[in-house]
Design a protein around this motif. Structure first.
Motif, mmCIF file in Angstrom:
data_model
loop_
_atom_site.group_PDB
_atom_site.id
_atom_site.type_symbol
_atom_site.label_atom_id
_atom_site.label_comp_id
_atom_site.label_asym_id
_atom_site.label_seq_id
_atom_site.Cartn_x
_atom_site.Cartn_y
_atom_site.Cartn_z
ATOM 1 N N CYS A 149 0.861 -1.190 0.000
ATOM 2 C CA CYS A 149 0.000 0.000 0.000
ATOM 3 C C CYS A 149 0.892 1.233 0.000
ATOM 4 N N CYS A 151 0.152 4.045 1.132
ATOM 5 C CA CYS A 151 -0.188 4.891 2.287
ATOM 6 C C CYS A 151 -0.673 6.270 1.828
ATOM 7 N N CYS A 163 -5.864 -0.106 4.682
ATOM 8 C CA CYS A 163 -6.394 -0.196 6.042
ATOM 9 C C CYS A 163 -7.734 0.538 6.191
ATOM 10 N N CYS A 214 2.936 -3.195 5.768
ATOM 11 C CA CYS A 214 2.591 -2.080 6.657
ATOM 12 C C CYS A 214 2.678 -2.554 8.094
ATOM 13 N N THR A 215 3.354 -1.808 8.930
ATOM 14 C CA THR A 215 3.366 -2.110 10.365
ATOM 15 C C THR A 215 2.605 -1.070 11.174
ATOM 16 N N GLN A 216 2.297 0.058 10.545
ATOM 17 C CA GLN A 216 1.555 1.121 11.217
ATOM 18 C C GLN A 216 0.209 0.616 11.728
ATOM 19 N N ASN A 219 7.750 -3.267 7.349
ATOM 20 C CA ASN A 219 7.667 -1.805 7.287
ATOM 21 C C ASN A 219 8.341 -1.312 6.013
ATOM 22 N N ARG A 230 7.368 1.832 4.837
ATOM 23 C CA ARG A 230 7.118 3.273 4.851
ATOM 24 C C ARG A 230 8.306 4.031 5.447
#
Length: 728
Positions: free
Chosen positions: A6, A8, A42, A66-68, A95, A97
């Motif tokens: 993604c 983001c 997300c 993505c880890t956010q 991660n 990003r």
């Protein structure tokens, strides 16, 4: 494995085509799912994740870039009908990003993104054994009365509390709610669930018998008794009014002998100024919260942690130890102490005094080796990093699994067209937080550049767990540099050990013609400092990366890496490369021929098979490839004829160091009667010279020293009148 990426909300420049092409060339990697770059996975496109989660029910693993929003995706998976529970098949996250896209060089980061995805797709490392702790919640609080009582009150609903008053001062509550002891702490050893504690009490007031009626306080004319019910003997004038007013028989006894008490506790909260443990990392279950700046914060954190430490707990057994390879000791002579010196938890101790008894017995000699207490080990891995022989190995993950990660990162990076890869090794805790903070800063602050496109971050359980063998193998596999990020987590011992290992690695690469700048320790606490430290020029790498993988044996990995680096060298090969003495893994043994008697004590002491004898003749031979520079031969030699020379010998394209060469030889000494050789000329001459002035070795007795065993016995009995007590 299906991978969902993604951008983001279009803040990441993701090139799906380049990623697919790169991953298709990496062994074991999957490009499935990369044809689509999501924008709001997300949020608006959550349905795409749910479809993938349902597909994973058929056994297909799922990786999310993505880890956010990791927690949100896990919850969404649980709410998706037909999706397998995370407990059965965990979802993986990587991660992309902060570590790649959020950087001034984000548009050039596709090779790094491919590398991160490929490494995240690797199967999990082999499971390891576990170490068990059991805590029933018996906690000892040590410190001044008021502070200890307050802390005890905040823990009493969860733990069984006892208090040890260490010195007079402040006040105890009037109500007796916890067991209270007083005295000087004399011993505190152990770990979570097994702290053995001893203290010596010299207080005239027995706190078990005292009812805290305070009659003694009112009666004492000097005010020598405080509300902690300790008597200040310096102020006491021996009026003994306190004894007369005390109604509890024996509660106050100035003639009571000092009493030594011992108990076992599961947990310890230490409120004194000086901690009971002076090592950087105290045992698990011990918390120190002294008065002064930061006291409330430290105490609050300790109280929160203590309340959760009741029950049974497991942790990985982080290390593997092979006693047969250990170069620590032979016959109570000490050689290598690298693992003992570097251990910040004091989990490793010498076993040299056991004279070959288990667990450190080795064939052909006596070796106490070392003992590692797994309950104290926190898994820093520094012992394996500094161990020259490979006797100590890190197991979480092991070198094969860790080497596979490094190789996958580098091969995927190169397959995507990346150049001059720099591996940034950092801890999973503070190191990861700092790397992510740098990514966020680069997104918002135009003066911050963020991680360069060529810098590939690799989180480790601990930064000290990867050392020279894997570093050099990574260079041989195509890395330009190895950068190690140090934060507040690393103890001074680790910094010193890593610096020594890097000095060894740089000396080897510089000697092979690769120049300087391949290894760097980066000390940073803030994003700005890390950002500045990462602006470094690439170092020279190999022309053709090796396809070889790291092995389980440390020495084998080192040899494989050095062979490839030697073959790819950009300059003429020197005769030898001098290495720093501290932490040298290779080297020569020099023998002073004038001193050496060929007693071969060094052969028996050598743990690596570097020094060997010759069954056919008096000769000391040496395999330089096997030498770990432990110094056991040097400390064992009775004639002080041996010195060490740290180096990498490269004669004959490095083949010479792998073959046996003669360090010293002497003609055999023949028996003066039968001529049979029974020793060396030098040894017999030395013995005769040293004993010739002794009264017991005169005449025939001295001549018998020049005979073999058989002739010596025959001569003694053929001349019984000349026999001496020394002959028997």
């Amino acid at each position: 494995m299906k991978t969902l990426i993604c951008d983001c909300n279009k803040t990441l420049p993701l090139d799906s085509t380049a990623l697919q092409q790169a991953l298709s060339q990496v062994r074991g990697a999957s490009a499935e799912g990369l044809e689509t770059v999501h924008t709001g996975l997300c949020r608006r496109e959550a349905a795409a994740f749910q479809r993938a989660a349902r597909g994973a029910a058929a056994g297909e693993e799922l990786l999310v870039g993505c880890t956010q929003e990791q927690r949100l995706f896990v919850e969404l998976n649980e709410q998706t009908e037909g999706a397998r529970p995370v407990a059965e098949q965990p979802i993986r996250f990587v991660n992309l990003r902060e570590t790649a896209g959020w950087s001034r060089e984000g548009r050039q980061a596709s090779p790094k993104i491919a590398a991160l995805i490929a490494a995240a797709q690797l199967p999990p490392a082999e499971p390891v054994a576990t170490v068990a702790y059991r805590s029933a919640g018996r906690c000892l609080v040590i410190g001044p009365a008021a502070a200890a009582a307050e802390a005890a009150e905040r823990l009493a609903d969860k733990l069984e509390i006892s208090i040890l008053l260490d010195g007079p001062g402040s006040a105890l509550p009037q109500r007796r709610e916890q067991a209270v002891h007083s005295g000087r702490l004399t011993r505190l050893t152990g770990w979570l669930g097994a702290f053995d504690i001893a203290w010596e009490s010299t207080n005239a007031i027995d706190l078990d018998l005292c009812t805290r009626c305070n009659a003694c306080l009112q009666a004492c004319p000097e005010g020598a008794i405080g509300l902690d019910y300790q008597i200040d003997l310096a102020a006491c004038k021996s009026h003994r009014d306190c004894v007369r007013v005390c109604d509890a028989a024996g509660a106050i006894d100035f003639d009571r002998a000092p009493q030594l008490s011992e108990e076992r506790f599961d947990l310890v909260l230490d409120l004194r100024d000086t901690p009971a443990f002076d090592q950087p990392q105290p045992p698990q279950g011990y918390f120190h919260a002294p008065a002064g700046a930061g006291h409330e914060r430290r105490l609050f954190q300790a109280l929160l942690a203590l309340r959760e430490l009741v029950g049974e707990f497991d942790k990985p057994k982080f290390f593997n130890y092979r006693a047969k390879l250990c170069a620590h000791s032979r016959n109570q002579q000490i050689g290598c102490t690298a693992c003992i010196d570097v251990c910040s938890t004091r989990a490793i101790r010498s076993d040299a005094g056991l004279k070959g008894k288990a667990p450190g017995r080795v064939a052909g000699g006596h070796s106490g080796g070392v003992i590692v207490e797994p309950h104290l080990c926190v898994g820093c891995g520094a012992c394996s990093t500094v161990c020259p022989s490979g006797a100590m190995g890190f197991a979480y993950p092991g070198p094969v699994d860790q080497g596979r990660r490094l190789q996958t990162l580098l091969s995927a990076y190169a397959a995507a067209g990346g150049r001059d890869a720099a591996l940034l090794l950092h801890s999973e805790g503070a190191g990861t937080r700092l790397v992510e903070a740098l990514g966020r800063a680069a997104r918002l602050d135009p003066t911050i550049e963020g991680l360069p496109a060529r810098v590939i971050p690799l989180p480790l359980w601990h930064t000290a767990s990867v050392g020279l063998d894997l570093w050099l193998m990574a260079i041989a596999q195509g890395a330009s540099q190895i950068l190690v990020l140090l934060t507040e987590e690393e103890a001074p011992e680790y910094r010193r050990a890593l610096a020594e290992q890097m000095a060894q690695g740089q000396a080897l690469l510089a000697g092979l013609g690769y120049g300087e700048g391949h290894f760097r320790l980066i000390e940073a606490r803030e994003a700005e400092a890390l950002d500045a430290a990462l602006r470094c020029t690439p170092a020279q790498g190999v022309r053709r990366p090796t396809a070889m993988a790291a092995q389980a044996d440390k020495r084998t990995t080192l040899e494989m890496a050095l062979d490839h680096l030697r073959e790819q060298r950009p300059a003429a090969l020197p005769e030898a490369i001098a290495l720093p003495a501290a932490g040298a893994p290779f080297g020569n043994v020099r023998v002073d021929a004038d001193r050496c008697t060929l007693c071969l004590s060094c052969v028996g002491a050598c743990p690596a098979g570097a020094l060997v004898d010759n069954p056919e003749r008096p000769q000391l031979r040496f395999f330089e490839k096997n030498c770990v520079q432990c110094g056991l031969c040097e400390s064992t030699c009775p004639e002080q004829a041996i010195t060490l020379e740290p180096r990498l010998w490269l004669a004959d394209e490095g083949r010479a160091r792998k073959a046996a060469r003669v360090l010293h030889e002497q003609p055999p000494y023949g028996c003066i009667k039968c001529g049979k050789p029974f020793g060396t000329l030098k040894a017999v001459e030395n013995i005769v010279a040293k004993l010739s002035g002794h009264a017991a070795f005169q005449g025939a007795a001295l001549e018998r020293l020049k005979m073999c065993n058989d002739c010596r016995v025959a001569d003694m009995y053929s001349n019984p009148n000349e026999m001496k007590i020394t002959d028997l």
